[in-house]
Design an enzyme around this catalytic site. Structure first.
Site, mmCIF file in Angstrom:
data_model
loop_
_atom_site.group_PDB
_atom_site.id
_atom_site.type_symbol
_atom_site.label_atom_id
_atom_site.label_comp_id
_atom_site.label_asym_id
_atom_site.label_seq_id
_atom_site.Cartn_x
_atom_site.Cartn_y
_atom_site.Cartn_z
ATOM 1 N N PRO A 1 0.858 -1.191 0.000
ATOM 2 C CG PRO A 1 0.086 -0.963 2.188
ATOM 3 C CD PRO A 1 0.891 -1.864 1.306
ATOM 4 C CG ASP B 1 5.077 -1.110 2.755
ATOM 5 O OD1 ASP B 1 3.924 -0.939 3.205
ATOM 6 O OD2 ASP B 1 5.554 -2.234 2.511
ATOM 7 C CG HIS B 2 0.500 4.332 4.894
ATOM 8 N ND1 HIS B 2 1.056 4.711 6.093
ATOM 9 C CD2 HIS B 2 -0.544 5.172 4.690
ATOM 10 C CE1 HIS B 2 0.381 5.736 6.594
ATOM 11 N NE2 HIS B 2 -0.604 6.030 5.765
ATOM 12 N NE ARG B 3 3.007 -3.817 3.638
ATOM 13 C CZ ARG B 3 3.602 -4.902 3.160
ATOM 14 N NH1 ARG B 3 3.038 -6.100 3.326
ATOM 15 N NH2 ARG B 3 4.753 -4.809 2.524
ATOM 16 C CB ILE C 1 6.967 4.470 6.330
ATOM 17 C CG1 ILE C 1 8.255 3.644 6.371
ATOM 18 C CG2 ILE C 1 7.263 5.954 6.357
ATOM 19 C CD1 ILE C 1 9.089 3.762 5.120
#
Length: 428
Positions: free
Chosen positions: A220, A398-400, A402
Site C-alpha cells: 500500500p 510502504d504505509h504498512r 512508515i
C-alpha cells in the site's frame, strides 16, 4: 574452428536457470555481445550475450530446459566447421538401445527423481515467462505437470510447489492474489481499427512487468512531495567537479544524493528495513546499499551501490559512472542488481516537476528526483525576493511500516542536508 557457447556464472547461490527464450536459430550470424538466450533464475530474468561473433552452427537448448553455469549450450563458427562441432568419438560410441532414442544434443540435463510419467516439454518457440523458481520447475517435471497450465497463488501469479502439487492432484485453480484480477482480460482485436505490429518483450521488460505487478499487489503505497534549495550545493558541485573528473568520474547530483540519503537512512532506520509478514517481524539492515535507476535503450535497470555510508562523494561519483555505463552496455551481473535497501530514481536530466515512483519490494521506500529550476524565494532578512535553485523530490513509501509523519521528517532531513552541505560533516 568452432567455438563453444558457454553460459557465464549465474551468480552467488544460483545453481541453475531455466531457458525462457532462444533469440537465435541455427544458421544465424551472431555479433560479439549480442544476446542469444533469455534465462530466468528465482531472482531475475537475464539475457546472455555471445562471447564472440560467428555463425550459429548448433543449438543445444530449447525453452523450458534447465541449465547451469559453464554449460555448453551451442557451437559457434564461421559456417565451415559444422562437422567439427560433432565429437570425434561419436562413431566409436555404442549405439543407443532401442528403447532409448539417440540424443540430439550433448547438453547435460538435471537428473530427475524416478517418475513413471514423462514430463511434458514446452512447445517450440514458446516464449511465455513462467513465474516459478527452478525448484518448482524441477518438481513439475518430476510430477509430469505442464506449468503453462498452472495458475500461481503467489504475487504476480508466481507458482509455488503447493500450486504444482494441487494441480497434479486434480485440485482447483487457486484464487488470484489480492490486488490482481482473477484473469488478465482479453485484448480487443486492434487490427479492425487500423494497422498494428507486435514486438516481443525483452528480458528486461519482462522482469519489469513481473516486479512492478508484484510490488503494486503487495505494497500500500503513499507518496510524499517536498523540495530543497540546492543553490549552495550546486555551486559546490561545479567547484569540485574537476576533482572528480581527475579520478575518472563525474560529480552529479545523484552522487551527492547517494551520500545524503545514506545519512538519512542511518538517522531513520525504518526506511532501511523490510517487512517479514510470515513472522510478523521488521528486518532492520545494518548495511546501506542503494539502488540507482538507470535509463537504458533496453529498459530501466537498477544497479546497486554498496556501503554508500562508508564512501566519500567523489568515490561514489566514480563508482556510479562505472556501474551506469555497465548498465547501458548490458554488462551488469545479477549480483550488481541485488541487495538494495533503498532506491533513488533521478529524472532531473530529462525534466518534469514531480512523479510517484513505485517501491521496489522488499524495500519499503524509494526517492524520485525531478528537474531543479530557478525560482524567486523570499528572503525575510533582506526583505526581498532572491533567485534560488529549487529541486523537487518525492518519497514513495510502504504505509504498512512508515507513517506520513515519518516520511515528512525523512524528506525534511534530506532537504536540510542539501540546503546546508556543512551538516553532512556532522550527520554523514
Amino acid at each position: 574452428m568452432a567455438t563453444e557457447l558457454k553460459l557465464p556464472e549465474l551468480g552467488d547461490n544460483v545453481a541453475s536457470a531455466v531457458v525462457v527464450g532462444v533469440l537465435v536459430k541455427e544458421g544465424d550470424t551472431l555479433e560479439a555481445g549480442q544476446p542469444f538466450l533469455e534465462l530466468e533464475t528465482d531472482k531475475a530474468v537475464m539475457e546472455v550475450p555471445a562471447p564472440a561473433g560467428g555463425k550459429v552452427e548448433k543449438l543445444m537448448v530449447k525453452p523450458g530446459d534447465e541449465v547451469k553455469s559453464g554449460q555448453v549450450v551451442g557451437m559457434l563458427g564461421d559456417g565451415t566447421s559444422a562437422a567439427a562441432s560433432v565429437p570425434a568419438k561419436s562413431e566409436a560410441s555404442p549405439p543407443p538401445s532401442p528403447e532409448e532414442p539417440k540424443p540430439q544434443t550433448p547438453a547435460p540435463q538435471p537428473t530427475p527423481a524416478p517418475a513413471p510419467v514423462k514430463p511434458p516439454a514446452l512447445s517450440a518457440g514458446t516464449h511465455k515467462l513462467i513465474p516459478a523458481a527452478p525448484s518448482v520447475r524441477r518438481l513439475a517435471r518430476e510430477l509430469g505437470v505442464d506449468l503453462l497450465q498452472v495458475v500461481g497463488s503467489g504475487p504476480a501469479y508466481r507458482i509455488s510447489e503447493s500450486d504444482v502439487r494441487r494441480y497434479a492432484d486434480g485440485g482447483a485453480a487457486p484464487v488470484a492474489p489480492a490486488g490482481l484480477p482473477a484473469a488478465a482480460p482479453t485484448l480487443p482485436e486492434f487490427s479492425k481499427f487500423g494497422p498494428t505490429r507486435r514486438e516481443a518483450m525483452s528480458g528486461v521488460r519482462r522482469a519489469t512487468v513481473r516486479s512492478m505487478a508484484q510490488a503494486w499487489s503487495l505494497i500500500p503505497m503513499v507518496t510524499h512531495f517536498d523540495k530543497a534549495d540546492v543553490t549552495e550545493i550546486e555551486a559546490l558541485r561545479k567547484k569540485y567537479g574537476p576533482r572528480a573528473e581527475k579520478r575518472g568520474g563525474k560529480l552529479t547530483m545523484t552522487a551527492i544524493l547517494l551520500k545524503v540519503v545514506a545519512a538519512a537512512l542511518r538517522q531513520f532506520p525504518k526506511f532501511n528495513a523490510s517487512i517479514d509478514t510470515a513472522s510478523n517481524e521488521i528486518v532492520f539492515k545494518d548495511y546501506v546499499h542503494i539502488g540507482v535507476a538507470v535509463d537504458t535503450p533496453n529498459g530501466l535497470l537498477v544497479p546497486v551501490i554498496r556501503d554508500v555510508d562508508k564512501k566519500g562523494v567523489i568515490t561514489l561519483a566514480v563508482e556510479l559512472g562505472e556501474i551506469a555505463a555497465k548498465a547501458r552496455d548490458r554488462k551488469l551481473t545479477p549480483e550488481e542488481m541485488q541487495g538494495a535497501s533503498f532506491t533513488i530514481s533521478n529524472l532531473g536530466g530529462i525534466g518534469g516537476t514531480g512523479f510517484t515512483p513505485i517501491v521496489n519490494w522488499p524495500e519499503v521506500a524509494i526517492m524520485g528526483v525531478s528537474r531543479s529550476e530557478m525560482q524567486p524565494v523570499w528572503n525575510a532578512e533582506k526583505g526581498a525576493f532572491e533567485p534560488r535553485l529549487i529541486m523537487p523530490f518525492s518519497l514513495t513509501y510502504d504505509h504498512r511500516l512508515i507513517d506520513g509523519a515519518d516520511a515528512a521528517r525523512f524528506c525534511r532531513f534530506v532537504a536540510e542536508m542539501l540546503e546546508d552541505p556543512f551538516l553532512l560533516g556532522f550527520e554523514g
